[in-house]
Enzyme design. Structure first.
Site, mmCIF file in Angstrom:
data_model
loop_
_atom_site.group_PDB
_atom_site.id
_atom_site.type_symbol
_atom_site.label_atom_id
_atom_site.label_comp_id
_atom_site.label_asym_id
_atom_site.label_seq_id
_atom_site.Cartn_x
_atom_site.Cartn_y
_atom_site.Cartn_z
ATOM 1 C CB CYS A 194 -0.930 0.015 1.209
ATOM 2 S SG CYS A 194 -2.172 -1.297 1.179
ATOM 3 N NE ARG A 240 -3.611 0.224 -2.826
ATOM 4 C CZ ARG A 240 -2.715 -0.674 -3.181
ATOM 5 N NH1 ARG A 240 -1.477 -0.306 -3.418
ATOM 6 N NH2 ARG A 240 -3.037 -1.951 -3.296
#
Length: 298
Positions: A194, A240
């Site tokens: 991530c 995100r």
């Protein structure tokens, strides 16, 4: 009487060989490095967060194809000595990497090997013509794990810190412990995929590719845009993480960690591309405004 001109003269054959030499050399290199790409696909590109490898390879080939007509139009002026030295260096790196299973050395050997072939066939002008596709091969090289571990830790900490403060500022019940975010009954670990170095690396590649496509004439604009790619990549990772946290908060952990998590990776690249285009558009407003002024002064 004059003798009829033969359709296939030695000059014609040499010209055809000159035209197809780069394609034949490129095909030979692809065959040579097919085991390398297969190993990358098996051990690197299949790992979560590093699936951008095939895309980077396709973009590098596309960039080379775009410059192919320029290369074939050049007059061959081989740089034999430096070409041989660079090619031998790359060949040794390839042999050591393949024989000792050092994938990093195996993959990075592409760069000197391609440089050496270009110098031997076309000289420095050929290398200058194809420098950007060669540079783009850097994004195919797997970053050594020791470097990833050192750089990824502060990146994850920074992304989780910013995501926590943004969500807290807009009223969400969120707290952070290290790189773990606590929101409601859920705990979410900000993983390497991530916010890690590989993610930033892939986003940098997209930004660099965009710059090669637009090809702005202003050097200052290119430098500013290249500088902005780094914060754009970081911002995309923050967005995100925020999206995954909110999806988990509203729809549960199964949804957040299932298909939506994988789709967030695609969303990451879309957001990064949109931010890059937006930043470039803003820079364009400034530089387009400055251009008439310079023309009036001239």
């Amino acid at each position: 009487m004059t003798a009829p001109t033969l359709p296939h003269t030695p000059w014609h054959a040499a010209a055809q060989l000159h035209r197809w030499a780069p394609a034949l050399a490129g095909l030979a290199l692809l065959i040579m490095y097919f085991p390398t790409y297969r190993a990358l696909d098996e051990f690197i590109w299949g790992v979560v967060g590093q699936g951008h490898g095939p895309v980077m390879l396709a973009l590098a080939l596309w960039l080379a194809w775009q410059r192919y007509p320029q290369l074939t139009a050049l007059r061959a002026r081989p740089a034999t000595v430096p070409g041989l030295l660079i090619l031998i260096t790359g060949g040794l790196m390839y042999v050591v990497g393949r024989s000792q299973d050092v994938l990093f050395l195996d993959a990075v050997s592409q760069i000197p090997v391609v440089m050496g072939v270009l110098l031997l066939l076309w000289g420095w002008q050929g290398l200058k013509t194809m420098w950007f596709p060669i540079f783009f091969l850097i994004f195919l090289v797997p970053v050594p794990g020791s470097i990833v571990d050192v750089v990824t830790a502060p990146l994850k900490m920074g992304v989780s810190y910013v995501a926590e403060h943004i969500l807290y500022a807009i009223g969400y019940p969120i707290a952070r412990m290290g790189v773990t975010l606590h929101i409601g009954p859920y705990q979410l670990l900000v993983a390497d995929a991530c916010a890690g170095l590989n993610s930033i690396f892939a986003l940098e590649a997209i930004g660099v590719f965009y710059m090669s496509v637009v090809q702005h004439a202003s050097r200052a604009r290119n430098i500013l845009l290249a500088t902005l790619i780094i914060p754009i990549s970081f911002t995309s990772n923050v967005l995100r993480v925020i999206a995954l946290v909110l999806i988990t908060y509203y729809f549960g952990d199964e949804v957040g960690q299932g298909f939506v998590h994988d789709f967030a990776g695609i969303l990451l690249f879309l957001v990064a591309t949109a931010l890059t285009v937006g930043a470039d558009s803003l820079l364009g407003l400034f530089f387009d405004r400055q251009r008439p002024r310079k023309e009036r002064i001239a």
